[in-house]
Design a protein around this motif. Structure first.
Motif, mmCIF file in Angstrom:
data_model
loop_
_atom_site.group_PDB
_atom_site.id
_atom_site.type_symbol
_atom_site.label_atom_id
_atom_site.label_comp_id
_atom_site.label_asym_id
_atom_site.label_seq_id
_atom_site.Cartn_x
_atom_site.Cartn_y
_atom_site.Cartn_z
ATOM 1 N N HIS A 228 0.868 -1.176 0.000
ATOM 2 C CA HIS A 228 0.000 0.000 0.000
ATOM 3 C C HIS A 228 0.903 1.224 0.000
ATOM 4 O O HIS A 228 1.815 1.332 0.822
ATOM 5 C CB HIS A 228 -0.890 -0.021 1.241
ATOM 6 C CG HIS A 228 -1.863 1.108 1.338
ATOM 7 N ND1 HIS A 228 -2.597 1.575 0.267
ATOM 8 C CD2 HIS A 228 -2.239 1.868 2.411
ATOM 9 C CE1 HIS A 228 -3.381 2.566 0.666
ATOM 10 N NE2 HIS A 228 -3.176 2.773 1.954
ATOM 11 N N SER A 367 0.912 0.714 7.198
ATOM 12 C CA SER A 367 -0.150 0.206 8.064
ATOM 13 C C SER A 367 -0.657 1.280 9.016
ATOM 14 O O SER A 367 -1.750 1.153 9.559
ATOM 15 C CB SER A 367 0.359 -1.001 8.869
ATOM 16 O OG SER A 367 1.413 -0.624 9.738
ATOM 17 N N THR A 370 -4.004 2.483 7.829
ATOM 18 C CA THR A 370 -5.081 1.528 8.089
ATOM 19 C C THR A 370 -5.504 1.580 9.545
ATOM 20 O O THR A 370 -6.691 1.585 9.872
ATOM 21 C CB THR A 370 -4.627 0.092 7.740
ATOM 22 O OG1 THR A 370 -4.171 0.059 6.398
ATOM 23 C CG2 THR A 370 -5.766 -0.892 7.909
#
Length: 377
Positions: A228, A367, A370
């Motif tokens: 990502h 992360s 997220t």
């Protein structure tokens, strides 16, 4: 068609400042490295680089970013000497400190508040000084009366970004690296045997490790290997004046005098994602601030102006990640390719080489976005 070119166990996608730094670090660690680069027609973030080594504005509320930037700044003298010895290219590094000028009381208050927050995060271990007008004039005698004061930090500096870019590529080539221009990567396909197949206009290439350092294109490529890379691109403009006699002994966040005497003026930011021509209204604002800061620029001619794109994550910090789904894939995105170059050639390459992200880099995993989104839901 399988490409018959030079074999590589590691392919770096992107030959800009970040990709070139990582490619050099990997080849120095014994990897057989090929850089696949779209070339100078790409929206290369290096065009937007102001060539500052800048720490003072990094990491308010994000101490990991400040520490990462400060580590890079401390490594720059040795890094520059190494590159110059490897290539014979002089980088014109000057690291005597830098200033952010304030043209109003409100700007001065903002600088003081931000600096206090960084100092608090660092346990007061942030060398800096808030200067009034006369103290600023002692460092920069050419400032105008509109300059209220400045923030000074001895951590900062600047260099010749084109020389750095050239040196990184020359050192990479002399160390056995292979650079392939005009080779944008269309797709990346992980295989069952743990390798990656890259589709380019010139055929397929296979490798054991792939490093995504493609700037804005990382957002498209990252999901192909289970990564990502959230990016909020910023368009900036830069103006360059004619060559002038030396008057700017220290760089500022928006102006610096190069080793050949020309002055770079910049620091604009917007999110327009087009190749549209330079916005003359933005140039006018930048010119006005430059002249208010240094009245001697009133008579200077602007010889060139251009717009370009910076690669920034939503929180402004870098993104470094290994793929847990497809081990061997790594992504690196940041907008401080000059400042962080020693870290990219050093610790980032150690992480790629060993497959282990060191603690100092763990705060830069994607992360975090997220986790932030989950906490808000």
């Amino acid at each position: 068609m399988r490409h018959p070119g030079t074999a590589a166990d590691t392919i770096v996608i992107g030959g800009g400042m970040v990709g070139a730094s990582i490619a050099l670090g990997l080849v120095l660690r014994g990897h057989r490295v090929t850089v696949l680069d779209e070339g100078d027609r790409a929206l290369r973030a290096a065009r937007a680089n102001f060539a500052l080594l800048w720490v003072q504005s990094k990491g308010a509320g994000a101490p990991a970013y400040f520490n990462w930037s400060r580590m890079a700044a401390a490594a720059w003298p040795d890094f520059a000497r190494q590159l110059e010895a490897m290539t014979g290219i002089v980088l014109h590094l000057s690291q005597r400190g830098g200033l952010t000028l304030a043209l109003s009381g409100a700007e001065m208050d903002h600088l003081a508040t931000r600096s206090a927050r960084i100092a608090c995060d660092q346990g007061s271990d942030f060398p800096h000084e808030m200067l009034d007008h006369s103290q600023t004039r002692a460092l920069l005698p050419a400032i105008g009366p509109d300059v209220v004061g400045a923030l000074f930090s001895p951590l900062d500096g600047h260099l010749n970004a084109l020389a750095l870019f050239h040196a990184l590529h020359r050192a990479f080539g002399r160390s056995g690296g292979h650079y392939v221009p005009a080779s944008p990567v269309r797709t990346i396909t992980p295989t069952k045997t743990g390798t990656f197949i890259l589709d380019t206009p010139h055929g397929y290439r296979e490798c054991e490790r792939v490093v995504l350092a493609a700037g804005l294109d990382n957002t498209r490529l990252a999901p192909m290997v289970g990564l990502h890379a959230p990016i909020t691109p910023q368009r900036g403009q830069i103006m360059v004046t004619q060559r002038l006699p030396p008057f700017l002994d220290y760089p500022t966040n928006a102006l610096r005098q190069t080793d050949n005497g020309s002055v770079l003026i910049g620091n604009s930011q917007d999110t327009v994602m087009t190749r549209q021509p330079v916005d003359l209204e933005i140039d006018a604002v930048m010119a006005d601030r430059a002249i208010r800061s240094f009245p001697c620029l009133q008579a200077a001619s602007v010889v060139r102006s251009w717009s370009c794109f910076r690669v920034k994550s939503p929180d402004g910090m870098p993104v470094y990640d290994h793929s847990t789904l497809w081990p061997g894939a790594f992504v690196a995105s940041c907008h401080s390719g000059v400042t962080l170059a020693p870290n990219h050639t050093g610790l980032v390459c150690d992480a790629i080489h060993t497959g282990i992200i060191p603690p100092i880099m763990q705060a830069f995993s994607a992360s975090r976005f997220t986790l932030t989104a989950a906490s808000r839901s």
